[in-house]
Design a protein around this motif. Structure first.
Motif, PDB file in Angstrom:
ATOM      1  N   GLY A 131      80.228  67.365 -29.929  1.00  0.00           N
ATOM      2  CA  GLY A 131      80.352  68.446 -30.892  1.00  0.00           C
ATOM      3  C   GLY A 131      79.006  68.895 -31.429  1.00  0.00           C
ATOM      4  N   ILE A 132      79.045  69.544 -32.582  1.00  0.00           N
ATOM      5  CA  ILE A 132      77.837  70.032 -33.254  1.00  0.00           C
ATOM      6  C   ILE A 132      77.468  68.968 -34.284  1.00  0.00           C
ATOM      7  CG2 ILE A 132      76.822  71.923 -34.567  1.00  0.00           C
ATOM      8  CD1 ILE A 132      79.357  73.539 -33.393  1.00  0.00           C
ATOM      9  N   VAL A 133      76.431  68.228 -34.000  1.00  0.00           N
ATOM     10  CA  VAL A 133      76.120  67.012 -34.746  1.00  0.00           C
ATOM     11  C   VAL A 133      74.620  66.927 -35.007  1.00  0.00           C
ATOM     12  CG1 VAL A 133      78.093  65.749 -33.796  1.00  0.00           C
ATOM     13  CG2 VAL A 133      75.890  65.687 -32.602  1.00  0.00           C
ATOM     14  N   SER A 134      74.233  65.963 -35.816  1.00  0.00           N
ATOM     15  CA  SER A 134      72.815  65.654 -35.976  1.00  0.00           C
ATOM     16  C   SER A 134      72.236  65.333 -34.597  1.00  0.00           C
ATOM     17  CB  SER A 134      72.642  64.465 -36.920  1.00  0.00           C
ATOM     18  OG  SER A 134      71.277  64.146 -37.060  1.00  0.00           O
ATOM     19  N   CYS A 135      71.111  65.935 -34.272  1.00  0.00           N
ATOM     20  CA  CYS A 135      70.596  65.873 -32.900  1.00  0.00           C
ATOM     21  C   CYS A 135      70.459  64.459 -32.324  1.00  0.00           C
ATOM     22  CB  CYS A 135      69.269  66.613 -32.813  1.00  0.00           C
ATOM     23  SG  CYS A 135      69.483  68.408 -32.847  1.00  0.00           S
ATOM     24  N   PRO A 136      70.006  63.455 -33.097  1.00  0.00           N
ATOM     25  CA  PRO A 136      69.916  62.114 -32.504  1.00  0.00           C
ATOM     26  C   PRO A 136      71.269  61.558 -32.066  1.00  0.00           C
ATOM     27  CG  PRO A 136      68.623  62.234 -34.516  1.00  0.00           C
ATOM     28  CD  PRO A 136      69.435  63.489 -34.453  1.00  0.00           C
ATOM     29  N   LEU A 137      72.369  62.109 -32.613  1.00  0.00           N
ATOM     30  CA  LEU A 137      73.701  61.620 -32.277  1.00  0.00           C
ATOM     31  C   LEU A 137      74.305  62.336 -31.072  1.00  0.00           C
ATOM     32  CD1 LEU A 137      75.229  61.301 -35.872  1.00  0.00           C
ATOM     33  CD2 LEU A 137      73.863  59.648 -34.576  1.00  0.00           C
ATOM     34  N   TRP A 138      73.584  63.339 -30.536  1.00  0.00           N
ATOM     35  CA  TRP A 138      74.100  64.067 -29.378  1.00  0.00           C
ATOM     36  C   TRP A 138      73.746  63.293 -28.110  1.00  0.00           C
ATOM     37  CZ3 TRP A 138      73.298  66.395 -24.719  1.00  0.00           C
ATOM     38  CH2 TRP A 138      74.282  67.300 -24.296  1.00  0.00           C
ATOM     39  N   ARG A 139      74.743  62.574 -27.580  1.00  0.00           N
ATOM     40  CA  ARG A 139      74.605  61.806 -26.349  1.00  0.00           C
ATOM     41  C   ARG A 139      73.308  60.969 -26.332  1.00  0.00           C
ATOM     42  NH1 ARG A 139      78.156  63.593 -22.184  1.00  0.00           N
ATOM     43  NH2 ARG A 139      79.429  65.344 -22.896  1.00  0.00           N
ATOM     44  N   PRO A 140      73.144  60.065 -27.292  1.00  0.00           N
ATOM     45  CA  PRO A 140      71.911  59.266 -27.356  1.00  0.00           C
ATOM     46  C   PRO A 140      71.764  58.356 -26.148  1.00  0.00           C
ATOM     47  CG  PRO A 140      73.566  58.383 -28.850  1.00  0.00           C
ATOM     48  CD  PRO A 140      74.115  59.685 -28.340  1.00  0.00           C
ATOM     49  N   GLU A 141      70.524  58.006 -25.859  1.00  0.00           N
ATOM     50  CA  GLU A 141      70.260  57.094 -24.756  1.00  0.00           C
ATOM     51  C   GLU A 141      70.881  55.730 -25.056  1.00  0.00           C
ATOM     52  OE1 GLU A 141      68.839  57.775 -21.940  1.00  0.00           O
ATOM     53  OE2 GLU A 141      68.226  59.820 -22.404  1.00  0.00           O
ATOM     54  N   PRO A 142      71.524  55.109 -24.069  1.00  0.00           N
ATOM     55  CA  PRO A 142      72.137  53.797 -24.295  1.00  0.00           C
ATOM     56  C   PRO A 142      71.106  52.771 -24.764  1.00  0.00           C
ATOM     57  CG  PRO A 142      72.835  54.718 -22.189  1.00  0.00           C
ATOM     58  CD  PRO A 142      71.729  55.608 -22.702  1.00  0.00           C
ATOM     59  N   GLY A 143      71.496  52.004 -25.772  1.00  0.00           N
ATOM     60  CA  GLY A 143      70.631  50.938 -26.256  1.00  0.00           C
ATOM     61  C   GLY A 143      69.564  51.366 -27.235  1.00  0.00           C
ATOM     62  N   ILE A 144      69.463  52.686 -27.511  1.00  0.00           N
ATOM     63  CA  ILE A 144      68.465  53.181 -28.457  1.00  0.00           C
ATOM     64  C   ILE A 144      69.177  53.559 -29.755  1.00  0.00           C
ATOM     65  CG2 ILE A 144      66.748  54.970 -28.931  1.00  0.00           C
ATOM     66  CD1 ILE A 144      66.226  55.144 -25.958  1.00  0.00           C
ATOM     67  N   PRO A 145      68.795  52.962 -30.899  1.00  0.00           N
ATOM     68  CA  PRO A 145      69.465  53.282 -32.166  1.00  0.00           C
ATOM     69  C   PRO A 145      69.371  54.779 -32.465  1.00  0.00           C
ATOM     70  CG  PRO A 145      68.028  51.367 -32.414  1.00  0.00           C
ATOM     71  CD  PRO A 145      67.727  51.958 -31.064  1.00  0.00           C
ATOM     72  N   ALA A 146      70.473  55.374 -32.884  1.00  0.00           N
ATOM     73  CA  ALA A 146      70.530  56.803 -33.194  1.00  0.00           C
ATOM     74  C   ALA A 146      70.852  56.977 -34.669  1.00  0.00           C
ATOM     75  CB  ALA A 146      71.575  57.490 -32.324  1.00  0.00           C
ATOM     76  N   LEU A 147      69.865  57.389 -35.446  1.00  0.00           N
ATOM     77  CA  LEU A 147      70.043  57.592 -36.874  1.00  0.00           C
ATOM     78  C   LEU A 147      70.063  59.087 -37.164  1.00  0.00           C
ATOM     79  CD1 LEU A 147      67.574  54.872 -38.201  1.00  0.00           C
ATOM     80  CD2 LEU A 147      70.063  54.698 -37.914  1.00  0.00           C
ATOM     81  N   PRO A 148      71.029  59.583 -37.943  1.00  0.00           N
ATOM     82  CA  PRO A 148      71.124  61.021 -38.197  1.00  0.00           C
ATOM     83  C   PRO A 148      69.891  61.562 -38.912  1.00  0.00           C
ATOM     84  CG  PRO A 148      72.975  59.823 -39.174  1.00  0.00           C
ATOM     85  CD  PRO A 148      72.051  58.811 -38.614  1.00  0.00           C
TER      86      PRO A 148
END
Length: 268
Positions: free
Chosen positions: A240-257
């Motif tokens: 969806g339309i989300v905070s960019c770090p949450l858009w399909r983040p790389e596996p194993g990399i922490p994604a903080l909004p």
């Protein structure tokens, strides 16, 4: 006004007395194409809103992931990147042509320093691909489409990219109208890719107001609901339309909004 990619850059147009958003963004991303006035403004901004440096860098990571998906799994071979800014790392043509060497990319911007660096943007390591640059104003979508059509075939799917640029259109209704006109030019099966800053952080709002007061080109932070309206009538891809770090983040990399929202959507 449109200056074709072969035209001479107008060095006299580069104003180093006021900050430039393109140059500040370049500074926050670790680039070297900026001046003292930009570094001072960037530092003042980040003192008030320290998250802005993360926002800048996460927005580039989002661009890389989004272009990779659209060029890869979704098979798009044409990209119209409006408001591209200064070259840093993993620019659109580099990402797209690594995956699809025959990809065509048209960059659009009207910052004189970006024009000076057009040759860097135009350089393509892929002999099958095409990379072109148009100097044009987002306020004039008709001219953008006319110029882009010299390189891109709008009867075939195109990925329209408006990355961090719509906030420079002060009037929200005008920004929506511009988005609609550009989307209308796309054939079914095309994609819309976008991000912009949101207005939910008091720190960011204060820092942006301070920047706007310098006399530089102003930028409007908008609500997530306003950004979502740009996608009306399109099929929005997950998540969806989300905070960019949450858009399909790389596996194993922490994604903080962060306070920059975006998404990718298909024109049905």
């Amino acid at each position: 006004m449109i200056r074709p990619s072969g035209g001479p850059p107008l060095y006299s147009e580069i104003n180093t007395s006021v900050p430039s958003s393109a140059r500040i963004w370049n500074y926050w991303m670790g680039g070297k194409d900026n001046y003292e006035v930009d570094r001072v403004a960037g530092d003042e901004y980040s003192k008030v809103a320290p998250q802005v440096v993360t926002m800048a860098r996460e927005s580039r990571r989002y661009l890389i992931r989004a272009v990779s998906r659209v060029a890869g799994e979704l098979g798009i071979r044409q990209f119209l990147d409006i408001g591209t800014g200064l070259p840093t790392y993993d620019n659109t043509h580099e990402v797209a042509q690594r995956i699809a060497p025959d990809a065509k990319v048209v960059y659009v911007d009207n910052d004189p320093l970006v024009l000076v660096h057009a040759k860097a943007l135009l350089y393509s390591k892929s002999p099958q691909g095409v990379t072109e640059y148009v100097d044009a104003d987002l306020h004039d979508p008709e001219s953008i489409l006319e110029a882009a059509a010299q390189t891109l075939d709008f009867t075939q799917p195109v990925a329209l990219m408006l990355m961090g640029i719509l906030g420079h259109i002060r009037d929200y209704d005008e920004s929506t109208s511009i988005v609609r006109r550009l989307q209308d030019a796309l054939c079914p099966g095309s994609y819309f890719m976008h991000y912009d800053g949101i207005d939910t952080s008091p720190q960011l709002q204060e820092a942006q107001q301070g920047y706007d007061n310098t006399g530089a080109l102003q930028y409007v932070l908008r609500s997530p609901e306003q950004l979502t309206a740009y996608y009306e009538g399109l099929d929005v891809l997950e998540p969806g339309i989300v905070s960019c770090p949450l858009w399909r983040p790389e596996p194993g990399i922490p994604a903080l909004p962060t306070d920059v929202y975006g998404g990718v959507a298909r024109k049905p």
